[in-house]
Scaffold this active site. Structure first.
Site, PDB file in Angstrom:
ATOM      1  N   LYS A   1      33.119 -11.701  30.242  1.00 38.79           N
ATOM      2  CA  LYS A   1      33.759 -10.950  31.321  1.00 38.79           C
ATOM      3  C   LYS A   1      35.253 -11.227  31.405  1.00 38.79           C
ATOM      4  O   LYS A   1      36.029 -10.394  31.882  1.00 38.79           O
ATOM      5  CB  LYS A   1      33.074 -11.285  32.656  1.00 38.79           C
ATOM      6  CG  LYS A   1      31.608 -10.871  32.716  1.00 38.79           C
ATOM      7  CD  LYS A   1      30.902 -11.446  33.951  1.00 38.79           C
ATOM      8  CE  LYS A   1      29.417 -11.076  33.980  1.00 38.79           C
ATOM      9  NZ  LYS A   1      28.705 -11.718  35.115  1.00 38.79           N
TER      10      LYS A   1
ATOM     11  N   SER B   1      28.279 -14.317  30.224  1.00 37.37           N
ATOM     12  CA  SER B   1      29.274 -13.899  31.222  1.00 37.37           C
ATOM     13  C   SER B   1      30.696 -14.350  30.897  1.00 37.37           C
ATOM     14  O   SER B   1      31.649 -13.885  31.517  1.00 37.37           O
ATOM     15  CB  SER B   1      28.897 -14.424  32.598  1.00 37.37           C
ATOM     16  OG  SER B   1      27.717 -13.806  33.053  1.00 37.37           O
TER      17      SER B   1
ATOM     18  N   VAL C   1      25.287 -17.803  31.245  1.00 35.49           N
ATOM     19  CA  VAL C   1      23.929 -18.369  31.279  1.00 35.49           C
ATOM     20  C   VAL C   1      23.436 -18.822  29.915  1.00 35.49           C
ATOM     21  O   VAL C   1      22.367 -19.422  29.817  1.00 35.49           O
ATOM     22  CB  VAL C   1      22.885 -17.398  31.878  1.00 35.49           C
ATOM     23  CG1 VAL C   1      23.095 -17.206  33.358  1.00 35.49           C
ATOM     24  CG2 VAL C   1      22.864 -16.083  31.141  1.00 35.49           C
TER      25      VAL C   1
ATOM     26  N   TYR D   1      30.500 -18.081  40.252  1.00 33.76           N
ATOM     27  CA  TYR D   1      29.680 -17.468  41.311  1.00 33.76           C
ATOM     28  C   TYR D   1      29.754 -18.284  42.595  1.00 33.76           C
ATOM     29  O   TYR D   1      30.830 -18.704  43.000  1.00 33.76           O
ATOM     30  CB  TYR D   1      28.231 -17.286  40.833  1.00 33.76           C
ATOM     31  CG  TYR D   1      28.159 -16.754  39.441  1.00 33.76           C
ATOM     32  CD1 TYR D   1      28.737 -15.504  39.114  1.00 33.76           C
ATOM     33  CD2 TYR D   1      27.591 -17.493  38.413  1.00 33.76           C
ATOM     34  CE1 TYR D   1      28.692 -15.016  37.820  1.00 33.76           C
ATOM     35  CE2 TYR D   1      27.550 -17.007  37.112  1.00 33.76           C
ATOM     36  CZ  TYR D   1      28.098 -15.774  36.825  1.00 33.76           C
ATOM     37  OH  TYR D   1      28.069 -15.300  35.557  1.00 33.76           O
TER      38      TYR D   1
ATOM     39  N   TYR E   1      27.276  -3.114  28.440  1.00 33.62           N
ATOM     40  CA  TYR E   1      27.363  -4.411  29.141  1.00 33.62           C
ATOM     41  C   TYR E   1      26.486  -5.469  28.472  1.00 33.62           C
ATOM     42  O   TYR E   1      26.913  -6.607  28.247  1.00 33.62           O
ATOM     43  CB  TYR E   1      26.963  -4.213  30.599  1.00 33.62           C
ATOM     44  CG  TYR E   1      26.858  -5.486  31.399  1.00 33.62           C
ATOM     45  CD1 TYR E   1      28.005  -6.221  31.707  1.00 33.62           C
ATOM     46  CD2 TYR E   1      25.636  -5.959  31.845  1.00 33.62           C
ATOM     47  CE1 TYR E   1      27.915  -7.390  32.454  1.00 33.62           C
ATOM     48  CE2 TYR E   1      25.540  -7.121  32.594  1.00 33.62           C
ATOM     49  CZ  TYR E   1      26.675  -7.835  32.884  1.00 33.62           C
ATOM     50  OH  TYR E   1      26.587  -8.993  33.623  1.00 33.62           O
TER      51      TYR E   1
END
Lengths: 307, 307, 307, 307
Positions: free
Chosen positions: B64, B61, B258, B240, B188
């Site tokens: 991103k 992630s 992760v 998050y 993705y």
């Protein structure tokens, strides 16, 4: 710097869209939406103001920064067993999150969380004593004994207490409050009814800009790490479900109130208080936010930049 | 500074509780949890590393941040019609918020938001072309052409795509995606499967520490305001529903993956990459977070402090 | 009785407000909203019809009653480990409940639940075989081999599958589906695309009015307790988040479809099928519901009354 | 029939798993869990009882059936502007639905809805007057003036009012209650503290089994349609988020209370009251439900069957 402050006040004086004054508390609904004030207190002891910067207004939820500071002083990290420190993604008065998380509020700045913080600092005392302590603390960090509770505003809030009473009873049902709901709410509404001017508020916030030391007086209010942590909570949760928007546009830790005030902290530089009663749809001061955005664009004091 | 970096690595090498390696992507589950790496790239061009800082890992992630940067470069603020910029208060893969808000993701860092960002940058192109562009950009800002897609990881994610496919189809049903779900997901998953070392990652993040300029090369990657805004999003949403916790403990904009990596930005100072595969219950690197907390306590580089 | 049926058809023919034809499935959007049909099959073998009662229409979600019956025949009560039997309080295509309950659908009549039921009856077979079995069963209980799949409708649904694909992938991510999402969805969309007339549908539902025996033929379809339980599920969940409204106004177990059909069961009396393509805001046939309300007011066949 | 009633009582007397007595209201927690009672009043005037069928117990939420009947008598369908008639899918004391639907409760049987119904029937009167009216009505339909309020139970509930106070204040904040929260809650808790025996309760429910006529006396209590509609609400919402389960297993309209009582209606046949204090995890009587399930299996009186 005074020129910039004047520029901002001039721009805001001429703004056409001024937001909507909070009217769910009738006493707040009477305030003249044309008013605007800004005051900057710097870590080296200077003050720059424009607009009606000595007019007291109802600081409302900005008071939550001060009660959080008091509670951390009393209880330290054990406070976090009573209230979380995450943004909730919900409006300030939402109860959905409480049901999903057994009555524990997500953070100290949503209403439920602030009510839990008040309960924590009561420590078995009566509302009057607790309110005395809160007022003393605010007067101390603002170095100004003229700060007062606006009892008319508090009474007006007491007369429209249902949404907050719902939150408080819900937490009480889960054993999250130690004191009577009525006493906790009475204390909470008076805390929110503290009246301060932008100059007083900027002064009061200065310890958060200096790692915990109130620079003019040189007195340490909190330890450096605690000052930073309070700032982090203001950044993450200080504007409810528009906290991300405030971080994106302004880039400073800040706390808003429905009275139209915002306190913003520029660590290492100073403390900025703005006030304009008209609110945006999230309950944050429309022109106050614009003023801070303009201020940061011109000074570069965003915590996210290389200034 | 090198001493501090070494201290941190030593402390983490001896940590007993190391978290739990992500196993919902089988290929990630094979990684040795004993590994730890840290790398600091400073705005004045120095690099300090310790641990296995040249070992590539799956940045997941963290990618991103880079696709968000590309999307803003292509579309500017019109991106915000496709994705919001508020913390969601929900886990990374939650779909509840999407249903309540007509399929518009709260921010670009939850999975749904990142999928919407990928869809935005495809602009009618095939996955291969888009992936080429993403890889070129990452290699460019890291100044290192050896960075690559780990196709085994991407394939492993493709084989366990259901949760993300659910998010993508949900957005598609609301007309929020322009491209085929399969192509968007394929892109993705490869984006998430970029493999980089801590040294490469710290280098790649440096432009965010310098108001948009990649300091060693002097090349401007984004305008100052954009760099600040990306940092604000990392602060508010980068971890998050544990973003508040990271802000509270570390006090820097950061983005976790992760795979066990975290990229943190200290504006004006530098870019720090840490890696340790074991995760906490929120899916963020356990030792990586501790390492950054120790780093900030020793350097004082919290954006919320007066350093 | 035929007079009553004629009265109802006349009243509905002249209704001005006729609801809105479902248009999210384009093929359904072409249907003429002026059509109305009603057919009553009684337990003593009579049939009363009015309107275009031999015109086939797309039964859509009414098919879920038949697949539920098949699944219970195959698996018995072990089906309930895959799907619940409570009203959800949410719209037919909601995914919120799935996230809160680990991917297990609340009941077999919301979309997610019906998809789980289809997955259950596939039992390792290909869609073609499963569809063959479903069609055979429906033809058998309706005693009419002319019932067919409308492949144009099925294709139209396949072309707009995203919302249901989101539900299916979500359940798959929690291990709730045994078969490929694509195969399950393909089967599901064809099942929903069964075309039947009101006369055929009333006949097919008759076994539920007679404790499981298809009265005209005397053949037992299910055991008495199972017939009652299916009726209870139709009562509680047959009209999604308007099930309470249907129970209040009509007072019979019923199942609606977005094609504008409703199958209602009057235990001990008969099976009533109505059809009118215009829907109310909950996705249930506007005139179909009114027709059933009028029917029950005149016959007194509410299960809640002393008839 | 008496044999069946005796059989049921014998079976339940020997049951080992008896559920858990409600202890969140301390006064209820003292009740002996070994007790069991059942009473059937038939439309032709007979009464069959077994167990301690003349022992009064706290009917709690079963009282909501009677206040709903009173409110419909006073206001007719305008009641439905204050409260909905759909199952909520949530537990009896949930507040989430209220926030999503602007403070309007889903149905009259969840706590929030019952509080709104009490507010409706107060019509400007004091609690004492309203309670007098409620008690008169219950005594009238049960034809028994010995029915009373258990003030100790009411006081015990008042001392643990927080969850319900939260619901009431929430509705009040949305303008959904006309009277003071304290007065509404006081009335509500006394209503719930009505003490009746199974024989009295079965008698009181008889009008719902006979289209609104209290058969023994021949007096019409409500119109036929209203009796059916009240039954429909009991079916859909009478057991909170286990209403589907009760419909599935028992197949009769029913209303449970945390005192361990259940009132079930077999339209055209009779009214059945059962009582056993131990509750299942949804707050419904464990043995009471089993007793009703056994009763319906043996009599075939499910409304979903062809009896």
């Amino acid at each position: 710097m005074q020129d910039l402050i004047n520029d901002i006040a001039d721009t805001m004086a001429n703004a056409e869209r001024r937001g909507k004054v909070a009217d769910y508390i009738p006493e707040l609904g009477h305030v003249d939406p044309q008013q605007f004030a800004i005051s900057l207190a710097t870590v080296d002891g200077k003050v720059y103001s424009a607009g009606c910067a000595t007019t007291p207004f109802s600081i409302q939820s900005i008071s939550k920064v001060f009660t959080l500071t008091i509670a951390l002083g009393q209880m330290g990290d054990s406070l976090w067993s009573k209230v979380g420190r995450e943004p909730s993604g919900d409006p300030f008065n939402s109860i959905v999150q409480l049901e999903h998380e057994s009555g524990k509020p997500r953070n100290p700045f949503i209403n439920a969380g602030a009510i839990a913080v008040v309960d924590a600092i009561m420590m078995g005392h009566e509302p009057k004593e607790t309110l005395g302590e809160i007022l003393s603390f605010v007067r101390y960090i603002a170095d100004d004994d003229s700060i007062y509770f606006d009892h008319a505003v508090a009474a007006s809030e007491m007369a429209h207490l249902d949404r907050n009473a719902s939150l408080a009873h819900f937490m009480k049902a889960f054993g999250r409050l130690d004191h009577d709901v009525d006493k906790v709410l009475g204390t909470y509404f008076h805390q929110c009814a503290i009246a301060m001017s932008c100059e007083q508020l900027a002064h009061a916030g200065l310890f958060l800009a200096s790692d915990g030391i109130n620079k003019p007086s040189g007195i340490r209010v909190v330890a450096p790490q605690r000052a930073r942590r309070i700032n982090s909570l203001m950044m993450m949760c200080g504007h409810y479900d528009a906290s991300g928007e405030f971080a994106f546009r302004v880039g400073l830790p800040g706390k808003s109130g429905v009275g139209g005030g915002i306190l913003a902290i520029a660590p290492g530089y100073g403390s900025i208080a703005v006030w304009s009663p008209g609110l945006d749809s999230y309950g944050n001061s429309l022109l106050g936010t614009q003023a801070l955005e303009m201020f940061v664009q011109r000074t570069g004091w965003s915590v996210f930049g290389h200034y």
